[in-house]
Design a protein around this motif. Structure first.
Motif, PDB file in Angstrom:
ATOM      1  N   VAL A 387      -1.038  -9.983  -0.012  1.00 40.62           N
ATOM      2  CA  VAL A 387      -1.070 -10.002   1.450  1.00 40.62           C
ATOM      3  C   VAL A 387       0.341 -10.133   2.019  1.00 40.62           C
ATOM      4  O   VAL A 387       0.735  -9.392   2.930  1.00 40.62           O
ATOM      5  CB  VAL A 387      -1.980 -11.144   1.949  1.00 40.62           C
ATOM      6  CG1 VAL A 387      -1.858 -11.301   3.464  1.00 40.62           C
ATOM      7  CG2 VAL A 387      -3.429 -10.869   1.559  1.00 40.62           C
ATOM      8  N   ARG A 388       1.112 -11.062   1.486  1.00 39.86           N
ATOM      9  CA  ARG A 388       2.471 -11.270   2.002  1.00 39.86           C
ATOM     10  C   ARG A 388       3.348 -10.037   1.783  1.00 39.86           C
ATOM     11  O   ARG A 388       4.099  -9.631   2.680  1.00 39.86           O
ATOM     12  CB  ARG A 388       3.106 -12.496   1.351  1.00 39.86           C
ATOM     13  CG  ARG A 388       2.531 -13.811   1.840  1.00 39.86           C
ATOM     14  CD  ARG A 388       3.198 -15.008   1.183  1.00 39.86           C
ATOM     15  NE  ARG A 388       2.501 -16.241   1.540  1.00 39.86           N
ATOM     16  CZ  ARG A 388       2.810 -17.004   2.585  1.00 39.86           C
ATOM     17  NH1 ARG A 388       3.815 -16.677   3.367  1.00 39.86           N
ATOM     18  NH2 ARG A 388       2.117 -18.099   2.843  1.00 39.86           N
ATOM     19  N   GLU A 389       3.263  -9.468   0.609  1.00 36.28           N
ATOM     20  CA  GLU A 389       4.127  -8.325   0.318  1.00 36.28           C
ATOM     21  C   GLU A 389       3.766  -7.121   1.187  1.00 36.28           C
ATOM     22  O   GLU A 389       4.643  -6.382   1.634  1.00 36.28           O
ATOM     23  CB  GLU A 389       4.031  -7.967  -1.169  1.00 36.28           C
ATOM     24  CG  GLU A 389       4.946  -6.826  -1.600  1.00 36.28           C
ATOM     25  CD  GLU A 389       6.439  -7.158  -1.548  1.00 36.28           C
ATOM     26  OE1 GLU A 389       7.234  -6.346  -2.062  1.00 36.28           O
ATOM     27  OE2 GLU A 389       6.806  -8.224  -0.995  1.00 36.28           O
ATOM     28  N   THR A 390       2.484  -6.930   1.439  1.00 37.93           N
ATOM     29  CA  THR A 390       2.075  -5.818   2.296  1.00 37.93           C
ATOM     30  C   THR A 390       2.519  -6.048   3.736  1.00 37.93           C
ATOM     31  O   THR A 390       3.018  -5.124   4.397  1.00 37.93           O
ATOM     32  CB  THR A 390       0.551  -5.628   2.232  1.00 37.93           C
ATOM     33  OG1 THR A 390       0.150  -5.455   0.865  1.00 37.93           O
ATOM     34  CG2 THR A 390       0.123  -4.408   3.034  1.00 37.93           C
ATOM     35  N   LEU A 391       2.351  -7.257   4.242  1.00 44.23           N
ATOM     36  CA  LEU A 391       2.776  -7.561   5.606  1.00 44.23           C
ATOM     37  C   LEU A 391       4.297  -7.518   5.753  1.00 44.23           C
ATOM     38  O   LEU A 391       4.815  -7.238   6.825  1.00 44.23           O
ATOM     39  CB  LEU A 391       2.251  -8.939   6.027  1.00 44.23           C
ATOM     40  CG  LEU A 391       0.745  -9.014   6.290  1.00 44.23           C
ATOM     41  CD1 LEU A 391       0.311 -10.461   6.497  1.00 44.23           C
ATOM     42  CD2 LEU A 391       0.355  -8.163   7.487  1.00 44.23           C
ATOM     43  N   ARG A 392       5.013  -7.790   4.662  1.00 41.66           N
ATOM     44  CA  ARG A 392       6.476  -7.689   4.702  1.00 41.66           C
ATOM     45  C   ARG A 392       6.915  -6.226   4.754  1.00 41.66           C
ATOM     46  O   ARG A 392       7.669  -5.826   5.650  1.00 41.66           O
ATOM     47  CB  ARG A 392       7.089  -8.360   3.467  1.00 41.66           C
ATOM     48  CG  ARG A 392       8.623  -8.255   3.422  1.00 41.66           C
ATOM     49  CD  ARG A 392       9.185  -8.595   2.054  1.00 41.66           C
ATOM     50  NE  ARG A 392       8.875  -7.582   1.055  1.00 41.66           N
ATOM     51  CZ  ARG A 392       9.564  -6.460   0.869  1.00 41.66           C
ATOM     52  NH1 ARG A 392      10.615  -6.180   1.641  1.00 41.66           N
ATOM     53  NH2 ARG A 392       9.222  -5.603  -0.083  1.00 41.66           N
ATOM     54  N   LEU A 393       6.438  -5.441   3.811  1.00 48.49           N
ATOM     55  CA  LEU A 393       6.920  -4.071   3.675  1.00 48.49           C
ATOM     56  C   LEU A 393       6.365  -3.156   4.763  1.00 48.49           C
ATOM     57  O   LEU A 393       7.052  -2.237   5.211  1.00 48.49           O
ATOM     58  CB  LEU A 393       6.541  -3.530   2.298  1.00 48.49           C
ATOM     59  CG  LEU A 393       7.156  -2.193   1.883  1.00 48.49           C
ATOM     60  CD1 LEU A 393       8.679  -2.273   1.839  1.00 48.49           C
ATOM     61  CD2 LEU A 393       6.600  -1.750   0.525  1.00 48.49           C
ATOM     62  N   TYR A 394       5.144  -3.448   5.187  1.00 50.56           N
ATOM     63  CA  TYR A 394       4.486  -2.578   6.174  1.00 50.56           C
ATOM     64  C   TYR A 394       3.984  -3.398   7.365  1.00 50.56           C
ATOM     65  O   TYR A 394       2.775  -3.526   7.566  1.00 50.56           O
ATOM     66  CB  TYR A 394       3.306  -1.838   5.524  1.00 50.56           C
ATOM     67  CG  TYR A 394       3.679  -1.040   4.292  1.00 50.56           C
ATOM     68  CD1 TYR A 394       4.445   0.113   4.396  1.00 50.56           C
ATOM     69  CD2 TYR A 394       3.256  -1.446   3.033  1.00 50.56           C
ATOM     70  CE1 TYR A 394       4.780   0.846   3.271  1.00 50.56           C
ATOM     71  CE2 TYR A 394       3.580  -0.716   1.899  1.00 50.56           C
ATOM     72  CZ  TYR A 394       4.347   0.429   2.023  1.00 50.56           C
ATOM     73  OH  TYR A 394       4.682   1.153   0.900  1.00 50.56           O
ATOM     74  N   PRO A 395       4.874  -3.949   8.164  1.00 54.62           N
ATOM     75  CA  PRO A 395       4.422  -4.739   9.317  1.00 54.62           C
ATOM     76  C   PRO A 395       3.648  -3.860  10.289  1.00 54.62           C
ATOM     77  O   PRO A 395       4.086  -2.748  10.610  1.00 54.62           O
ATOM     78  CB  PRO A 395       5.731  -5.240   9.930  1.00 54.62           C
ATOM     79  CG  PRO A 395       6.771  -4.250   9.493  1.00 54.62           C
ATOM     80  CD  PRO A 395       6.345  -3.816   8.120  1.00 54.62           C
ATOM     81  N   PRO A 396       2.482  -4.315  10.757  1.00 53.52           N
ATOM     82  CA  PRO A 396       1.679  -3.492  11.675  1.00 53.52           C
ATOM     83  C   PRO A 396       2.424  -3.099  12.947  1.00 53.52           C
ATOM     84  O   PRO A 396       2.240  -2.002  13.471  1.00 53.52           O
ATOM     85  CB  PRO A 396       0.472  -4.386  11.988  1.00 53.52           C
ATOM     86  CG  PRO A 396       0.349  -5.257  10.774  1.00 53.52           C
ATOM     87  CD  PRO A 396       1.763  -5.529  10.356  1.00 53.52           C
ATOM     88  N   THR A 397       3.271  -3.992  13.462  1.00 53.01           N
ATOM     89  CA  THR A 397       4.126  -3.693  14.609  1.00 53.01           C
ATOM     90  C   THR A 397       5.572  -3.706  14.123  1.00 53.01           C
ATOM     91  O   THR A 397       6.002  -4.667  13.484  1.00 53.01           O
ATOM     92  CB  THR A 397       3.947  -4.726  15.728  1.00 53.01           C
ATOM     93  OG1 THR A 397       2.577  -4.716  16.146  1.00 53.01           O
ATOM     94  CG2 THR A 397       4.817  -4.399  16.919  1.00 53.01           C
ATOM     95  N   ASN A 398       6.329  -2.674  14.435  1.00 50.41           N
ATOM     96  CA  ASN A 398       7.646  -2.507  13.829  1.00 50.41           C
ATOM     97  C   ASN A 398       8.792  -3.109  14.632  1.00 50.41           C
ATOM     98  O   ASN A 398       9.860  -3.364  14.080  1.00 50.41           O
ATOM     99  CB  ASN A 398       7.923  -1.014  13.619  1.00 50.41           C
ATOM    100  CG  ASN A 398       6.871  -0.365  12.761  1.00 50.41           C
ATOM    101  OD1 ASN A 398       6.726  -0.682  11.602  1.00 50.41           O
ATOM    102  ND2 ASN A 398       6.100   0.542  13.347  1.00 50.41           N
TER     103      ASN A 398
END
Length: 591
Positions: A387-398
């Protein structure tokens, strides 16, 4: 010249004229002439549109060439700063946050769409709201609400399993959106919205699902919203909306009415429930009821008005579903691409449920009917890392915006090169300058996260033995103490600086007093839905091919928000969708 270009030009001149008469720099040295950045590409819209229009590669190119502070050009060449330097963002969001406020266009647009919630207010009003709401999202309350919303994930699985066990292609995106809105509805608002019953879909839930993407269609009109609100009556604004050649603008107006009317109805029901039942009623478990009771028990001057409370409903529903829907869809897409990670996650969840329920059930399906309490759920090491790695690499809002309220200077953690090639350790910021906080740049900064910052590597959040890194240390900010986030542990290497993010040192949920108040609820929601899904279903990339043998391919556009689409020839490259091959889990899927 088209009608829209004429309109943009006239309104842009007016907006910039009004800005210029309101800002007079106190020092001639405070200008952005020396700050390096890409050339202005268009006299009307500068180059800022490149950041939002499928802009991943463009943004990454800017980061690599210019460093942590970059000058970009907005409407009519207005100079703006794109910032991801750690020390600079610490000043913007924490140390000198009073000098950098939300922009007028952000506040006024949100107020028109969602009411007087957290994302529409400033100053003392925002502080009062935050003080009231911070305790509502405490870990104790999250522990209490989790069992009450677990059935939503089970219902989501049941809906997705229709038509299985044969493998089938399923567009998981709309189902995830329905599930996340229902989570926020029942868990935070205390209202059953029936989102997982397509036949019962309401105009309210449809508006919540589409409002942000509809807003992207007219994003270039947002700078003119403050002028329109302050200058034109509501009647004249409606006439302008009817006259302009932008159907999406009229759709947004209709959505705003729907959302306000629906939120008002929900608030009236919750208010009656709280008055009738108090602490012992059926509504006592949702966070809205907790908020209403806290509001009633506060002193008169500390209480929020009914309109402020109604504004929180739409704020929570919108913010609570957009981030989690995008994150869940991205995680499922990644797990479909990385079957070993999917199997490892499934094993971890089964082991945890077996341990929770007791011995002797591992060879049956009984463990799937169990549920993990809050601390066990959020503490699963590999789930947490995914979860953390996905939210880090691909933040829903940029990215997010702030505007400088006075002439100031931003110190830099890492020097940048000026236009002349000289090294600069600080950047002047004149009053009125728009500062774009690059969440993407922060979360992919190799000086903080390492040379592999652009890779999806959950192991960066784990120890060599596979346990959660940083256990016993401050990993996430405490509720009501967002300013401490600059001391948090990051998942990257040391020496590159630390970001003031409230979640794992990344900037996905921002930092400081305007950080996302519901980030722990979002984390809980993502983890519980993911655990339930992978325990029951296996996900793989779409296997469909056309006559020429071309396989269906999912591509994520970065248009301000992350938008998953299917590329031609199977898709149009515009419609949001995440089609995955889905089947029931077999024992081999745990290996």
């Amino acid at each position: 010249m088209s009608l829209s270009e004429i309109f943009f030009t006239l309104m842009g001149v007016l907006a910039l004229w009004r800005l210029s008469i309101g800002r007079k720099p106190t020092s001639r040295t405070l200008d952005l002439a020396t700050v390096a950045g890409p050339i202005k590409e268009h006299w009307l819209i500068g180059n800022i549109h490149r950041l939002f229009k499928d802009g991943l590669d463009y943004n990454l190119g800017l980061f690599q060439r210019y460093g942590g502070v970059i000058k970009v050009y907005g409407i009519l060449g207005a100079e703006q700063l794109l910032v991801y330097d750690p020390l600079a963002l610490h000043h913007v969001l924490v140390k000198d946050q009073d000098s950098f406020e939300e922009t007028d266009m952000f506040l006024e647009t949100n107020k028109l769409l969602f009411g007087q919630g957290l994302i529409s207010t400033l100053g003392e009003q925002h502080k009062k709201q935050r003080k009231m709401l911070n305790p509502v999202f405490s870990l104790a309350n999250l522990r209490s609400v989790l069992p009450k919303i677990k059935p939503i994930a089970d219902e989501l699985v049941t809906r997705l399993q229709d038509g299985l066990p044969k493998p089938a292609e399923v567009n998981v995106l709309p189902w995830l959106a329905r599930g996340t809105i229902e989570y926020v509805g029942r868990g935070i608002i205390g209202a059953q919205l029936d989102c997982l019953e397509p036949a019962k879909a309401s105009a309210y839930t449809k508006a919540l699902q589409t409002v942000q993407h509809t807003g992207l269609k007219v994003m270039y009109l947002r700078p003119f919203v403050p002028w329109a609100v302050r200058t034109l009556s509501q009647r004249r604004r409606n006439k302008v909306v009817d006259w302009l050649p932008f159907p999406a603008l009229r759709e947004l107006r209709d959505m705003a009415h729907i959302m306000h009317d629906s939120a008002t109805e929900i608030f009236a029901v919750k208010k009656v429930e709280v008055d009738r039942y108090g602490d012992s009623g059926d509504s006592a478990g949702d966070l809205m009821s907790i908020m209403l009771r806290a509001n009633l028990s506060s002193q008169e001057k500390a209480r929020l008005t009914d309109e402020e409370l109604i504004g929180q409903i739409n704020t929570f529903l919108l913010g609570g579903q957009e981030t989690t829907t995008s994150a869940l869809a991205r995680i499922l897409h990644i797990l479909a691409r990385e079957p070993e990670a999917q199997s490892r996650l499934r094993r971890e969840v089964r082991w945890a449920l077996v341990a929770q329920l007791g011995a002797g059930i591992e060879t049956t399906d009984d463990w799937r009917r169990g549920s993990l309490p809050y601390d066990a759920l959020v503490g699963l090491p590999f789930l947490d890392a995914v979860v953390r790695e996905t939210l880090r690499l691909y933040p829903p809002t940029n990215m997010m915006n702030r505007v400088a309220t006075k002439d100031t200077v931003l110190p830099l953690q890492h020097p940048v090169r000026s236009v002349s090639g000289e090294e600069a350790t600080s950047v002047p910021v004149p009053k009125g300058t728009n500062v774009i906080i690059s969440i993407l740049g922060s979360n992919r900064n190799p000086r903080v996260w390492g040379a592999d910052a652009g890779e999806w590597r959950p192991a960066r959040w784990l120890t060599a033995s596979g346990q959660r890194a940083g256990v016993g240390k401050i990993v996430d900010a405490e509720f009501g103490d967002e300013s401490s986030a600059n001391e948090t542990l990051t998942g990257g290497k040391s020496g590159g600086g630390k970001y003031p993010g409230v979640y794992g040192g990344m900037m996905t949920f921002l930092g400081g007093s305007r950080a996302c108040i519901g980030f722990k609820f979002a984390e809980m929601e993502i983890k519980q839905i993911l655990c339930t899904l992978v325990s029951n279903m296996h996900f793989s990339l779409p296997s469909a091919v056309d006559a020429q043998g071309t396989r269906k391919e999912i591509y994520w556009r970065m248009d301000g928000l992350q938008v998953p689409v299917v590329l031609p020839p199977h898709g149009d490259g515009r419609t949001a969708q995440v089609p995955l091959d889905v089947r029931l889990v077999t024992e081999e899927d745990f290996l």
